[in-house]
Motif scaffolding. Structure first.
Motif, PDB file in Angstrom:
ATOM      1  N   UNK A 178       9.620   4.863   4.276  1.00 25.05           N
ATOM      2  CA  UNK A 178      10.150   3.713   5.005  1.00 25.05           C
ATOM      3  C   UNK A 178      10.724   2.654   4.075  1.00 25.05           C
ATOM      4  N   UNK A 179      10.491   2.804   2.770  1.00 21.97           N
ATOM      5  CA  UNK A 179      10.934   1.794   1.819  1.00 21.97           C
ATOM      6  C   UNK A 179       9.914   0.701   1.626  1.00 21.97           C
ATOM      7  N   UNK A 180       8.694   0.916   2.104  1.00 22.92           N
ATOM      8  CA  UNK A 180       7.638  -0.101   1.980  1.00 22.92           C
ATOM      9  C   UNK A 180       7.244  -0.301   0.522  1.00 22.92           C
ATOM     10  N   UNK A 181       6.918  -1.525   0.186  1.00 27.62           N
ATOM     11  CA  UNK A 181       6.437  -1.847  -1.152  1.00 27.62           C
ATOM     12  C   UNK A 181       4.968  -1.475  -1.276  1.00 27.62           C
ATOM     13  N   UNK A 182       4.435  -1.541  -2.498  1.00 28.03           N
ATOM     14  CA  UNK A 182       3.011  -1.269  -2.688  1.00 28.03           C
ATOM     15  C   UNK A 182       2.155  -2.227  -1.862  1.00 28.03           C
ATOM     16  N   UNK A 183       2.548  -3.502  -1.855  1.00 31.96           N
ATOM     17  CA  UNK A 183       1.793  -4.493  -1.096  1.00 31.96           C
ATOM     18  C   UNK A 183       1.828  -4.191   0.398  1.00 31.96           C
ATOM     19  N   UNK A 184       2.987  -3.764   0.883  1.00 28.89           N
ATOM     20  CA  UNK A 184       3.114  -3.438   2.310  1.00 28.89           C
ATOM     21  C   UNK A 184       2.301  -2.200   2.665  1.00 28.89           C
ATOM     22  N   UNK A 185       2.277  -1.208   1.775  1.00 26.65           N
ATOM     23  CA  UNK A 185       1.456  -0.021   2.012  1.00 26.65           C
ATOM     24  C   UNK A 185      -0.027  -0.387   2.015  1.00 26.65           C
ATOM     25  N   UNK A 186      -0.411  -1.259   1.102  1.00 25.48           N
ATOM     26  CA  UNK A 186      -1.810  -1.679   1.034  1.00 25.48           C
ATOM     27  C   UNK A 186      -2.222  -2.360   2.335  1.00 25.48           C
ATOM     28  N   UNK A 187      -1.361  -3.221   2.860  1.00 24.13           N
ATOM     29  CA  UNK A 187      -1.659  -3.909   4.115  1.00 24.13           C
ATOM     30  C   UNK A 187      -1.713  -2.924   5.284  1.00 24.13           C
ATOM     31  N   UNK A 188      -0.806  -1.957   5.268  1.00 21.81           N
ATOM     32  CA  UNK A 188      -0.754  -0.972   6.355  1.00 21.81           C
ATOM     33  C   UNK A 188      -2.019  -0.129   6.422  1.00 21.81           C
ATOM     34  N   UNK A 189      -2.574   0.231   5.258  1.00 19.14           N
ATOM     35  CA  UNK A 189      -3.728   1.126   5.215  1.00 19.14           C
ATOM     36  C   UNK A 189      -5.044   0.400   4.915  1.00 19.14           C
ATOM     37  N   UNK A 190      -4.974  -0.942   4.843  1.00 20.40           N
ATOM     38  CA  UNK A 190      -6.185  -1.758   4.634  1.00 20.40           C
ATOM     39  C   UNK A 190      -6.921  -1.363   3.348  1.00 20.40           C
ATOM     40  N   UNK A 191      -6.147  -1.233   2.270  1.00 21.99           N
ATOM     41  CA  UNK A 191      -6.727  -0.918   0.965  1.00 21.99           C
ATOM     42  C   UNK A 191      -6.171  -1.902  -0.060  1.00 21.99           C
ATOM     43  N   UNK A 192      -6.739  -1.891  -1.256  1.00 17.02           N
ATOM     44  CA  UNK A 192      -6.238  -2.740  -2.337  1.00 17.02           C
ATOM     45  C   UNK A 192      -4.907  -2.195  -2.855  1.00 17.02           C
ATOM     46  N   UNK A 193      -4.065  -3.093  -3.338  1.00 17.79           N
ATOM     47  CA  UNK A 193      -2.773  -2.665  -3.882  1.00 17.79           C
ATOM     48  C   UNK A 193      -2.965  -1.740  -5.078  1.00 17.79           C
ATOM     49  N   UNK A 194      -4.037  -1.954  -5.835  1.00 21.42           N
ATOM     50  CA  UNK A 194      -4.312  -1.073  -6.969  1.00 21.42           C
ATOM     51  C   UNK A 194      -4.590   0.360  -6.505  1.00 21.42           C
ATOM     52  N   UNK A 195      -5.173   0.504  -5.318  1.00 22.67           N
ATOM     53  CA  UNK A 195      -5.420   1.842  -4.766  1.00 22.67           C
ATOM     54  C   UNK A 195      -4.103   2.555  -4.490  1.00 22.67           C
ATOM     55  N   UNK A 196      -3.136   1.820  -3.949  1.00 23.23           N
ATOM     56  CA  UNK A 196      -1.817   2.390  -3.673  1.00 23.23           C
ATOM     57  C   UNK A 196      -1.137   2.801  -4.978  1.00 23.23           C
ATOM     58  N   UNK A 197      -1.146   1.906  -5.963  1.00 24.13           N
ATOM     59  CA  UNK A 197      -0.496   2.194  -7.244  1.00 24.13           C
ATOM     60  C   UNK A 197      -1.113   3.436  -7.891  1.00 24.13           C
ATOM     61  N   UNK A 198      -2.430   3.529  -7.850  1.00 25.84           N
ATOM     62  CA  UNK A 198      -3.117   4.673  -8.449  1.00 25.84           C
ATOM     63  C   UNK A 198      -2.758   5.969  -7.738  1.00 25.84           C
ATOM     64  N   UNK A 199      -2.709   5.922  -6.403  1.00 21.94           N
ATOM     65  CA  UNK A 199      -2.382   7.119  -5.631  1.00 21.94           C
ATOM     66  C   UNK A 199      -0.951   7.579  -5.898  1.00 21.94           C
ATOM     67  N   UNK A 200      -0.014   6.639  -5.922  1.00 23.05           N
ATOM     68  CA  UNK A 200       1.383   7.009  -6.159  1.00 23.05           C
ATOM     69  C   UNK A 200       1.573   7.545  -7.582  1.00 23.05           C
ATOM     70  N   UNK A 201       0.861   6.968  -8.536  1.00 19.91           N
ATOM     71  CA  UNK A 201       0.929   7.468  -9.912  1.00 19.91           C
ATOM     72  C   UNK A 201       0.396   8.897  -9.968  1.00 19.91           C
ATOM     73  N   UNK A 202      -0.663   9.170  -9.215  1.00 18.94           N
ATOM     74  CA  UNK A 202      -1.217  10.515  -9.176  1.00 18.94           C
ATOM     75  C   UNK A 202      -0.247  11.523  -8.579  1.00 18.94           C
ATOM     76  N   UNK A 203       0.465  11.106  -7.528  1.00 14.33           N
ATOM     77  CA  UNK A 203       1.451  11.994  -6.904  1.00 14.33           C
ATOM     78  C   UNK A 203       2.568  12.320  -7.889  1.00 14.33           C
ATOM     79  N   UNK A 204       3.067  11.296  -8.573  1.00 12.22           N
ATOM     80  CA  UNK A 204       4.166  11.514  -9.525  1.00 12.22           C
ATOM     81  C   UNK A 204       3.738  12.454 -10.645  1.00 12.22           C
ATOM     82  N   UNK A 205       2.485  12.340 -11.079  1.00 12.88           N
ATOM     83  CA  UNK A 205       1.974  13.239 -12.123  1.00 12.88           C
ATOM     84  C   UNK A 205       1.895  14.667 -11.598  1.00 12.88           C
TER      85      UNK A 205
END
Length: 225
Positions: A178-205
């Motif tokens: 959807x083009x959502x930012x890390x902060x927007x994803x964090x708000x959508x899933x009720x998690x910390x922004x660091x959780x989003x960043x870590x998950x996306x980094x894991x996917x890219x790896x």
């Protein structure tokens, strides 16, 4: 420790576009931000590698279609050099899917030329910081391009990649289209922004890709988003 002087160094930008009006408009917009500095512009992609050597930009704002050497070739040429600036592609709303080749070549993201000015300024900041960027409007265009060019093999490969993910990574990957930012994803899933960043980094790896724009292309090819 980084000195305060270096912390305040403006983000250096090279604009590459064969349309003088577009170059003037982008220059005027970016000049309104004190932390951004236009160090030069070029109207032909064939001059970009030398300009990067001379001007040392942090970000290259590059049009997709230009004479002699287009934006895709610019990205590929820059990737062959060690000190490579982030490349943010700019494209017209009715541009075709050529920008997908630029993303595959390593562009940090892309925006539509008639985006909200605030988003363009922030996109430059984000890619300069090592992130990637594509707006919700650009995300819709990206999805359409991918769907129009998708093959059975591409869809199968995308599905196999998605099968490698954890349940949470899978949720984030689908939502990212959807083009959502890390902060927007964090708000959508009720998690910390660091959780989003870590998950996306894991996917890219896991997928061996460089940025979230390439991640979005894979998800779009799956047809699930």
């Amino acid at each position: 420790m980084t000195s305060p002087e270096l912390d305040r160094r403006p983000i250096r930008i090279l604009i590459v576009d064969d349309d003088p009006m577009a170059t003037a408009g982008i220059t005027a917009l970016l000049n309104t931000a004190e932390d951004l500095l236009i160090v030069g512009s070029r109207s032909d992609g064939s001059h970009v590698v030398e300009a990067v050597r001379q001007l040392a930009p942090d970000v290259v704002l590059c049009d997709v279609r230009m004479p002699v050497m287009d934006g895709v070739s610019v990205v590929r040429a820059l990737r062959a050099h060690a000190a490579t600036p982030a490349v943010l592609m700019m494209t017209a709303f009715d541009e075709d899917g050529r920008v997908l080749d630029a993303v595959a070549a390593g562009a940090a993201g892309f925006l539509l030329k008639d985006e909200d000015p605030y988003r363009i300024v922030n996109a430059v900041r984000h890619v300069a910081a090592g992130d990637s960027e594509f707006s919700p409007r650009a995300a819709r265009q990206l999805t359409q391009w991918v769907q129009d060019s998708r093959t059975a093999d591409a869809r199968r490969d995308a599905m196999e990649k998605l099968a490698q993910l954890t349940a949470r990574e899978h949720e984030f990957a689908l939502a990212l289209v959807t083009g959502a930012s890390d902060a927007e994803l964090a708000a959508q899933f009720f998690v910390a922004e660091t959780t989003v960043k870590s998950a996306l980094a894991g996917i890219k790896t896991k997928w061996g890709i460089r940025n979230r724009t390439q991640l979005a292309v894979v998800v779009a090819r799956s047809g699930l988003a």
